[in-house]
Design an enzyme around this catalytic site. Structure first.
Site, PDB file in Angstrom:
ATOM      1  N   ASP A 107       1.363   1.607  -1.805  1.00  0.00           N
ATOM      2  CA  ASP A 107       0.143   2.400  -1.616  1.00  0.00           C
ATOM      3  C   ASP A 107      -0.612   2.614  -2.930  1.00  0.00           C
ATOM      4  O   ASP A 107      -0.952   3.748  -3.287  1.00  0.00           O
ATOM      5  CB  ASP A 107       0.483   3.767  -0.996  1.00  0.00           C
ATOM      6  CG  ASP A 107       1.448   3.651   0.167  1.00  0.00           C
ATOM      7  OD1 ASP A 107       1.189   2.828   1.056  1.00  0.00           O
ATOM      8  OD2 ASP A 107       2.465   4.374   0.181  1.00  0.00           O
TER       9      ASP A 107
ATOM     10  N   GLU B  50      -4.974   4.349   8.371  1.00  0.00           N
ATOM     11  CA  GLU B  50      -4.330   5.267   7.428  1.00  0.00           C
ATOM     12  C   GLU B  50      -4.790   4.940   6.022  1.00  0.00           C
ATOM     13  O   GLU B  50      -5.660   4.088   5.821  1.00  0.00           O
ATOM     14  CB  GLU B  50      -2.804   5.131   7.536  1.00  0.00           C
ATOM     15  CG  GLU B  50      -2.300   3.725   7.286  1.00  0.00           C
ATOM     16  CD  GLU B  50      -0.810   3.569   7.532  1.00  0.00           C
ATOM     17  OE1 GLU B  50      -0.101   4.578   7.568  1.00  0.00           O
ATOM     18  OE2 GLU B  50      -0.354   2.421   7.676  1.00  0.00           O
TER      19      GLU B  50
END
Length: 479
Positions: free
Chosen positions: A14, A179
């Site tokens: 991420d 997301e």
């Protein structure tokens, strides 16, 4: 000159990036491992150096115990009014931020923005009118749903939430599991860059609107297509001082974890175009979904190597907040032992050695050794039996099919020996790793050779093969 993906063959899940002047900074998820919130620096976007951690420990109840796969998820990094800010969520506790004027220095303790379960992947934006907003996603396992994005208004001074949560995009039908949103503003548009479709087989979506709370137009800008780069998953947009645009994201790569790639990017009619679509004419580029590139022309930056500060951070992290209680290794499973200290795999082949001293203080039930940690783990360890007698054993774990909380250890080999040579009051344990032919799995082999006055140990384990890890890439280190 060209660069080749991945730009970082290491698990920096991420990733998010920011440029300050001519310097680039990257942060990533660290889950339960501490110190957390790694901070990397680069001056060319291709070569990166770990310089610091923004979170020395997780200042929340329960993290003195190992909380595998919990903890710090999907941070965002921004620079505003002389300070670096990192916003991050813990899926069970809420949204937090830390800040520092010096990325190499001390960062503030995590401060709570919003308290409660089920929010993830926060990213702030300081708007032109002085207001501060934060976009985020939802954790289905904690809140009962996902595939939506929410918006909070923050107090500009305290950065605490001052509004109710508002849903601004529902991707349930067209962008499932959306997301990892990243907030930007350009040419009067608010943009949200966000992956959808899942970590392994998903794609990159970009949303845009003239209003911060929508309605948002949606466009898929990057997908695997015919390339070998699956995902391509969560990341961030960054520009250079020369005016180029780039998109840094991760790819799920089995035992290597979520490795970092970089895609060329440009703007066409206020939409980003990424990957191989950058080379097409404007009309064509807008009509196709870009595919990730394996190599591309190097960014046009004068400095093509990182400037070392001499403050490179230690790559080893503990499995939980560490203190004196962490080293009383009474847990039955190394899976739940806070003092396990590991680092990420960052090469396709390596040899790791650790010398275990046999003299000095040993705590009751303490085990010392080396470990390879994936979704299961293997370890070669030394245990003290009496004043001069020790046991060396090789163990493997089993139990991931029973859930996250437990792993059962199976002893594959064990042998006692006597520390009978004052010159050799230590034993050296070795671990050899190489990538499996498929490039995603890994093969690990442990060994030990020790010759004392009256005892000799010679052991080499069977290959320990692992194809994936537990949310993160494979790790290795010491117990």
């Amino acid at each position: 000159m060209k660069y080749t993906n991945p730009i970082i063959l290491c698990d920096y899940s991420d990733p998010d990036v920011v440029r300050v002047g001519e310097d680039f900074y990257l942060t990533a998820s660290s889950f339960n491992f501490v110190p957390g919130l790694p901070l990397l620096h680069s001056q060319d976007l291709v070569h990166w150096e770990l310089i610091n951690y923004a979170c020395k420990s997780i200042p929340l109840p329960g993290y003195e115990k190992v909380q595998n796969a919990k903890g710090i998820w999907a941070p965002s990094i921004r620079f505003h009014d002389g300070y670096f800010y990192i916003f991050v969520a813990t899926p069970d506790e809420g949204i937090f931020f830390t800040r520092s004027s010096d990325p190499y220095g001390e960062w503030s303790e995590l401060e709570c923005v919003w308290s409660g379960k089920g929010f993830e992947d926060p990213c702030p934006i300081w708007d032109d009118d002085g207001k501060v907003w934060l976009v985020h996603a939802y954790v289905k396992s904690r809140i009962g749903f996902n595939s939506k994005l929410g918006l909070l208004e923050l107090d500009p001074a305290s950065l605490k939430a001052i509004s109710e949560d508002k849903s601004i995009f529902d991707g349930s039908k067209t962008k499932p599991t959306i997301e990892g949103p990243k907030f930007y503003k350009r040419n009067g548009f608010y943009y949200i860059f966000a992956p959808a479709g899942g970590v392994t087989n998903g794609w990159q979506t970009v949303l845009r609107s003239k209003r911060i709370d929508g309605d948002y137009e949606e466009k898929i800008v990057l997908a695997q297509g015919k390339s070998r780069i699956n995902g391509p998953h969560q990341g961030g947009w960054v520009d250079t001082a020369s005016g180029e645009d780039w998109f840094v994201h991760f790819q799920d790569a089995g035992i290597f974890g979520r490795i970092v790639h970089m895609q060329p990017m440009r703007w066409v009619n206020d939409w980003p175009v990424m990957g191989n679509a950058v080379a097409l004419e404007d009309e064509k580029a807008l009509s196709v979904v870009g595919e990730p590139v394996e190599n591309w022309s190097f960014p046009r930056i004068e400095k093509t190597a990182p400037a070392s500060s001499g403050k490179t951070a230690c790559e080893f992290q503990y499995s939980a907040n560490y203190g004196e209680q962490s080293f009383a290794t009474t847990e039955k499973s190394l899976w739940l032992t806070p003092s396990v200290c590991t680092k990420k795999i960052d090469s396709k082949e390596f040899l790791y050695e650790k010398e275990i001293p046999l003299d000095g203080e040993w705590l009751e039930n303490q085990r010392k050794g080396i470990i390879f940690l994936g979704n299961e783990y293997a370890a070669l360890q030394v245990t003290k039996i009496s004043e001069n007698e020790f046991s060396v054993s090789y163990i493997e774990s089993r139990g991931s099919e029973e859930g996250d909380a437990e792993r059962k250890e199976v002893t594959k080999w064990s042998e006692n020996f006597v520390a009978d040579d004052e010159v050799k009051m230590s034993v050296t344990l070795k671990m050899k790793f190489h990538a499996a032919p498929d490039g995603k799995g890994g093969v690990v082999q442990f060994s030990v050779e020790h010759q004392g006055k009256n005892s000799r140990i010679s052991f080499k384990s069977q290959p320990f093969t692992t194809t994936n890890a537990h949310w993160v890439g494979g790790r290795y280190g010491w117990v």
